[in-house]
Write an enzyme that holds these catalytic residues in place. Structure first.
Site, PDB file in Angstrom:
ATOM      1  N   THR A  72       0.816  -1.201   0.000  1.00  0.00           N
ATOM      2  CA  THR A  72       0.000   0.000   0.000  1.00  0.00           C
ATOM      3  C   THR A  72       0.859   1.264   0.000  1.00  0.00           C
ATOM      4  OG1 THR A  72      -1.444   1.290   1.455  1.00  0.00           O
ATOM      5  CG2 THR A  72      -0.114  -0.360   2.514  1.00  0.00           C
ATOM      6  N   ASP A  73       0.285   2.376  -0.447  1.00  0.00           N
ATOM      7  CA  ASP A  73       1.008   3.656  -0.363  1.00  0.00           C
ATOM      8  C   ASP A  73       1.046   4.169   1.079  1.00  0.00           C
ATOM      9  OD1 ASP A  73      -1.660   4.400  -0.105  1.00  0.00           O
ATOM     10  OD2 ASP A  73      -1.594   5.991  -1.607  1.00  0.00           O
ATOM     11  N   GLU A  74       0.269   3.525   1.975  1.00  0.00           N
ATOM     12  CA  GLU A  74       0.235   4.004   3.364  1.00  0.00           C
ATOM     13  C   GLU A  74       1.570   3.785   4.078  1.00  0.00           C
ATOM     14  OE1 GLU A  74      -3.322   3.322   5.601  1.00  0.00           O
ATOM     15  OE2 GLU A  74      -4.519   3.034   3.794  1.00  0.00           O
TER      16      GLU A  74
ATOM     17  N   TYR B 160      -1.677  -0.919  10.951  1.00  0.00           N
ATOM     18  CA  TYR B 160      -1.828  -1.535   9.614  1.00  0.00           C
ATOM     19  C   TYR B 160      -0.640  -1.201   8.715  1.00  0.00           C
ATOM     20  CZ  TYR B 160      -3.236  -1.820   4.695  1.00  0.00           C
ATOM     21  OH  TYR B 160      -3.255  -2.053   3.336  1.00  0.00           O
TER      22      TYR B 160
ATOM     23  N   LYS C  27       2.393  -3.550   7.142  1.00  0.00           N
ATOM     24  CA  LYS C  27       2.640  -3.698   5.697  1.00  0.00           C
ATOM     25  C   LYS C  27       4.080  -3.279   5.367  1.00  0.00           C
ATOM     26  CE  LYS C  27       0.238  -4.774   2.785  1.00  0.00           C
ATOM     27  NZ  LYS C  27      -0.114  -6.122   2.229  1.00  0.00           N
TER      28      LYS C  27
ATOM     29  N   ASN D 161      -5.548   4.049  -2.646  1.00  0.00           N
ATOM     30  CA  ASN D 161      -6.857   3.526  -2.233  1.00  0.00           C
ATOM     31  C   ASN D 161      -7.651   2.968  -3.415  1.00  0.00           C
ATOM     32  OD1 ASN D 161      -6.316   4.748   0.260  1.00  0.00           O
ATOM     33  ND2 ASN D 161      -8.493   5.146   0.557  1.00  0.00           N
ATOM     34  N   ASN D 162      -8.127   1.752  -3.251  1.00  0.00           N
ATOM     35  CA  ASN D 162      -8.955   1.143  -4.296  1.00  0.00           C
ATOM     36  C   ASN D 162     -10.430   1.314  -3.983  1.00  0.00           C
ATOM     37  OD1 ASN D 162      -7.346  -1.692  -5.795  1.00  0.00           O
ATOM     38  ND2 ASN D 162      -6.330   0.017  -4.817  1.00  0.00           N
TER      39      ASN D 162
ATOM     40  N   LYS E   8     -15.787  -0.156   4.387  1.00  0.00           N
ATOM     41  CA  LYS E   8     -14.899   0.850   3.799  1.00  0.00           C
ATOM     42  C   LYS E   8     -15.712   2.053   3.316  1.00  0.00           C
ATOM     43  CE  LYS E   8     -11.255  -1.837   4.301  1.00  0.00           C
ATOM     44  NZ  LYS E   8     -10.027  -2.165   3.658  1.00  0.00           N
TER      45      LYS E   8
ATOM     46  N   ARG F 202      -7.148  11.360  -0.584  1.00  0.00           N
ATOM     47  CA  ARG F 202      -6.697  10.043  -1.030  1.00  0.00           C
ATOM     48  C   ARG F 202      -6.676  10.024  -2.548  1.00  0.00           C
ATOM     49  NH1 ARG F 202      -5.547  10.356   3.405  1.00  0.00           N
ATOM     50  NH2 ARG F 202      -6.135   9.109   5.205  1.00  0.00           N
TER      51      ARG F 202
ATOM     52  N   ASN G 206     -12.014  13.281   1.173  1.00  0.00           N
ATOM     53  CA  ASN G 206     -13.087  12.343   1.526  1.00  0.00           C
ATOM     54  C   ASN G 206     -14.472  12.971   1.386  1.00  0.00           C
ATOM     55  OD1 ASN G 206     -11.331  10.280   2.018  1.00  0.00           O
ATOM     56  ND2 ASN G 206     -11.351  10.500   4.257  1.00  0.00           N
TER      57      ASN G 206
ATOM     58  N   ASP H 259     -12.159  12.482  14.613  1.00  0.00           N
ATOM     59  CA  ASP H 259     -11.182  11.920  13.683  1.00  0.00           C
ATOM     60  C   ASP H 259     -10.506  10.685  14.261  1.00  0.00           C
ATOM     61  OD1 ASP H 259      -9.870  11.736  11.329  1.00  0.00           O
ATOM     62  OD2 ASP H 259      -8.785  13.639  11.495  1.00  0.00           O
ATOM     63  N   ARG H 260     -10.035   9.835  13.375  1.00  0.00           N
ATOM     64  CA  ARG H 260      -9.286   8.628  13.730  1.00  0.00           C
ATOM     65  C   ARG H 260      -7.903   9.059  14.254  1.00  0.00           C
ATOM     66  NH1 ARG H 260      -7.976   5.762   8.223  1.00  0.00           N
ATOM     67  NH2 ARG H 260      -9.767   4.432   8.503  1.00  0.00           N
TER      68      ARG H 260
HETATM   69  N1  LIG Z   1      -7.968  -1.858  -0.413  1.00  0.00           N
HETATM   70  C1  LIG Z   1      -7.059  -0.959  -0.751  1.00  0.00           C
HETATM   71  O1  LIG Z   1      -7.405   0.201  -1.034  1.00  0.00           O
HETATM   72  C2  LIG Z   1      -5.602  -1.332  -0.839  1.00  0.00           C
HETATM   73  C3  LIG Z   1      -4.710  -0.404  -1.383  1.00  0.00           C
HETATM   74  C4  LIG Z   1      -3.369  -0.775  -1.529  1.00  0.00           C
HETATM   75  C5  LIG Z   1      -2.942  -2.026  -1.142  1.00  0.00           C
HETATM   76  N2  LIG Z   1      -3.816  -2.906  -0.585  1.00  0.00           N
HETATM   77  C6  LIG Z   1      -3.311  -4.246  -0.207  1.00  0.00           C
HETATM   78  O2  LIG Z   1      -3.898  -5.174  -1.113  1.00  0.00           O
HETATM   79  C7  LIG Z   1      -4.137  -6.412  -0.445  1.00  0.00           C
HETATM   80  C8  LIG Z   1      -5.602  -6.793  -0.590  1.00  0.00           C
HETATM   81  O3  LIG Z   1      -6.415  -5.756  -0.018  1.00  0.00           O
HETATM   82  P1  LIG Z   1      -7.992  -5.899   0.032  1.00  0.00           P
HETATM   83  O4  LIG Z   1      -8.550  -4.532   0.154  1.00  0.00           O
HETATM   84  O5  LIG Z   1      -8.447  -6.783  -1.064  1.00  0.00           O
HETATM   85  O6  LIG Z   1      -8.161  -6.652   1.435  1.00  0.00           O
HETATM   86  P2  LIG Z   1      -9.393  -7.490   1.985  1.00  0.00           P
HETATM   87  O7  LIG Z   1      -9.397  -7.275   3.453  1.00  0.00           O
HETATM   88  O8  LIG Z   1     -10.633  -7.210   1.196  1.00  0.00           O
HETATM   89  O9  LIG Z   1      -8.999  -9.012   1.665  1.00  0.00           O
HETATM   90  C9  LIG Z   1      -7.993  -9.691   2.337  1.00  0.00           C
HETATM   91  C10 LIG Z   1      -8.143 -11.171   2.048  1.00  0.00           C
HETATM   92  O10 LIG Z   1      -7.083 -11.859   2.725  1.00  0.00           O
HETATM   93  C11 LIG Z   1      -7.625 -12.980   3.400  1.00  0.00           C
HETATM   94  N3  LIG Z   1      -6.790 -13.262   4.586  1.00  0.00           N
HETATM   95  C12 LIG Z   1      -6.669 -12.486   5.703  1.00  0.00           C
HETATM   96  N4  LIG Z   1      -5.829 -13.083   6.571  1.00  0.00           N
HETATM   97  C13 LIG Z   1      -5.400 -14.235   5.972  1.00  0.00           C
HETATM   98  C14 LIG Z   1      -4.517 -15.263   6.364  1.00  0.00           C
HETATM   99  N5  LIG Z   1      -3.909 -15.268   7.565  1.00  0.00           N
HETATM  100  N6  LIG Z   1      -4.293 -16.282   5.499  1.00  0.00           N
HETATM  101  C15 LIG Z   1      -4.910 -16.314   4.287  1.00  0.00           C
HETATM  102  N7  LIG Z   1      -5.770 -15.384   3.885  1.00  0.00           N
HETATM  103  C16 LIG Z   1      -6.012 -14.345   4.707  1.00  0.00           C
HETATM  104  C17 LIG Z   1      -9.043 -12.576   3.772  1.00  0.00           C
HETATM  105  O11 LIG Z   1      -9.868 -13.710   4.017  1.00  0.00           O
HETATM  106  C18 LIG Z   1      -9.455 -11.768   2.557  1.00  0.00           C
HETATM  107  O12 LIG Z   1     -10.016 -12.615   1.565  1.00  0.00           O
HETATM  108  C19 LIG Z   1      -3.699  -6.211   1.001  1.00  0.00           C
HETATM  109  O13 LIG Z   1      -2.415  -6.752   1.143  1.00  0.00           O
HETATM  110  C20 LIG Z   1      -3.679  -4.701   1.183  1.00  0.00           C
HETATM  111  O14 LIG Z   1      -2.701  -4.344   2.119  1.00  0.00           O
HETATM  112  C21 LIG Z   1      -5.146  -2.587  -0.439  1.00  0.00           C
END
Ligand SMILES: NC(=O)c1ccc[n+]([C@@H]2O[C@H](COP(=O)([O-])OP(=O)(O)OC[C@H]3O[C@@H](n4cnc5c(N)ncnc54)[C@H](O)[C@@H]3O)[C@@H](O)[C@H]2O)c1
Length: 355
Positions: free
Chosen positions: A135-137, A161, A165, A190-191, A200, A225, A260, A294-295
């Site tokens: 993530t960019d975070e 978090y 990461k 952010n997706n 979310k 974001r 936001n 705020d968080r």
């Molecule tokens: N959502 C965003 O905006 C965003 C942005 C940048 C990067 N990311 C990264 O992308 C990845 C996916 O993000 P997301 O939003 O789809 O997350 P999400 O929370 O929707 O999905 C995470 C998935 O991982 C699985 N999981 C969790 N713990 C596990 C474990 N111990 N073993 C196996 N599976 C496990 C969960 O069951 C879930 O299906 C993450 O690594 C996140 O850090 C997310």
């Protein structure tokens, strides 16, 4: 030649978009490895679940023995590691699961991948990839309005978090430097888009507004974001795992910086147009906006410089924020079954045979 990808976290928001993209738009195969935490939802994969190029493995990335079995049995050509605990608010309330899955889980997966990779033929060793999705975070936040995160911005994570990461990114890079495992790291903004878990911001606002519930906005709502449509991210990840250079980091972003509050107002505007028939007594969806405390440690601004992936791999997002957010709102309006089963907790139960 067709490839076999081991996608971890393939039942999550981004992982499921990656799995659908690979199965629907390429001839490659997927082993979806997921523990199915609350965030994992097999109902996001209905369109691919019967495809012979798709297989699901319910496995925890912290389970070394199970990972070894999966590598031996399926012989993947590459790993795309998305499994993670991903919700910042949950990391503040309970960081332990973030340390376990994001750090220990990544370490365990790296070790299983390394043992498997060591025994591959020289040719397969060269082409193997361990693609870590981050993530960019990890970069912390930006002060100046013109600053952008580049691939060389120093890490400065703010939340449990993002710190977990950041740790996992360092482990992945160390496994390349120390053991030669061919790794690539990507850091994305952010997706948003279809199949996003309703805790979310964007899905929460859409669903609350439809039910006439308050739209809680943190602080003054001015946190900025950079928003990327999830299917654009999935296309970028596939391009990187197939064409990216080992040892490189690629930032992925949508060039869509929005505060936001602007995002929430855009959603309200779309709902005025698409669902003019509002809950009783409500004059405007925007009237539901309420500002809440705020968080802690909330980062003010993230913005990605995605020049490198554009120049080196020719990727650019297909959606603007305007087109992507419209598609997203329409998707939630047309897929009530998916999100109502998430909200009432019945998702996955039937499939897994549990109560
Ligand atoms: N959502 C965003 O905006 C965003 C942005 C940048 C990067 N990311 C990264 O992308 C990845 C996916 O993000 P997301 O939003 O789809 O997350 P999400 O929370 O929707 O999905 C995470 C998935 O991982 C699985 N999981 C969790 N713990 C596990 C474990 N111990 N073993 C196996 N599976 C496990 C969960 O069951 C879930 O299906 C993450 O690594 C996140 O850090 C997310």
């Amino acid at each position: 030649m067709n490839k076999k990808f081991l996608v971890t976290g393939g039942a999550g928001f981004i992982g499921s978009a990656v799995v659908r993209h690979i199965i629907n738009d390429t001839q490659d195969s997927v082993i979806n490895l997921d523990k199915l935490t609350y965030a994992g939802n097999l109902e996001s994969l209905e369109s691919v679940e019967n495809n012979p190029r798709y297989v699901f493995e319910k496995v925890d990335v912290c389970d070394a023995k199970a990972l070894t079995r999966v590598f031996e049995q399926h012989q993947p050509d590459a790993v795309m590691h998305l499994a993670a605990e991903s919700h910042v608010d949950r990391s503040i309330d309970g960081p332990a699961a973030f340390i376990e899955t994001n750090i220990v889980g990544t370490y365990t997966l790296l070790e299983a991948a390394r043992a498997y990779w060591n025994d591959l033929s020289d040719e397969k060793k060269l082409s193997f990839r361990f693609h870590h999705i981050s993530t960019d975070e990890v970069y912390g936040d930006l002060e100046g309005t013109d600053d952008l995160f580049t691939e060389t911005t120093p890490y400065s994570p703010s939340s449990p978090y993002s710190a977990s990461k950041a740790s996992s990114d360092h482990l992945v890079r160390a496994w390349l430097r120390t053991y030669g495992l061919p790794t690539i790291v990507t850091n994305c903004s952010n997706n948003y888009g279809p199949f996003h878990f309703p805790e979310k911001l964007i899905p929460l606002m859409i669903l609350n507004a439809l039910e006439g519930k308050k739209l809680p906005v943190y602080g003054n709502g001015m946190q900025i974001r950079d928003w990327l449509f999830v299917e654009d991210h999935a296309r970028a990840l596939y391009k990187i795992v197939t064409e990216g250079v080992v040892g490189e980091t690629y930032n992925i972003g949508g060039h869509n910086e929005k505060a936001n509050i602007e995002v929430v107002r855009t959603i309200c505007g779309l709902l005025e147009e698409l669902v003019p028939n509002k809950p009783a007594g409500l004059a405007k969806y925007e009237d539901l906006i309420t500002y809440v405390t705020d968080r802690p440690g909330h980062d003010v601004r993230y913005a990605i410089d995605a020049t490198k992936i554009g120049i080196e791999l020719g990727w650019k997002p297909q959606e603007t924020f305007e087109s992507g957010i419209r598609k997203t709102v329409e998707w939630y309006l047309n897929n009530k079954k998916w999100w109502s089963r998430v909200l009432d907790g019945s998702y996955n139960r039937e499939r897994l045979g549990t109560q």
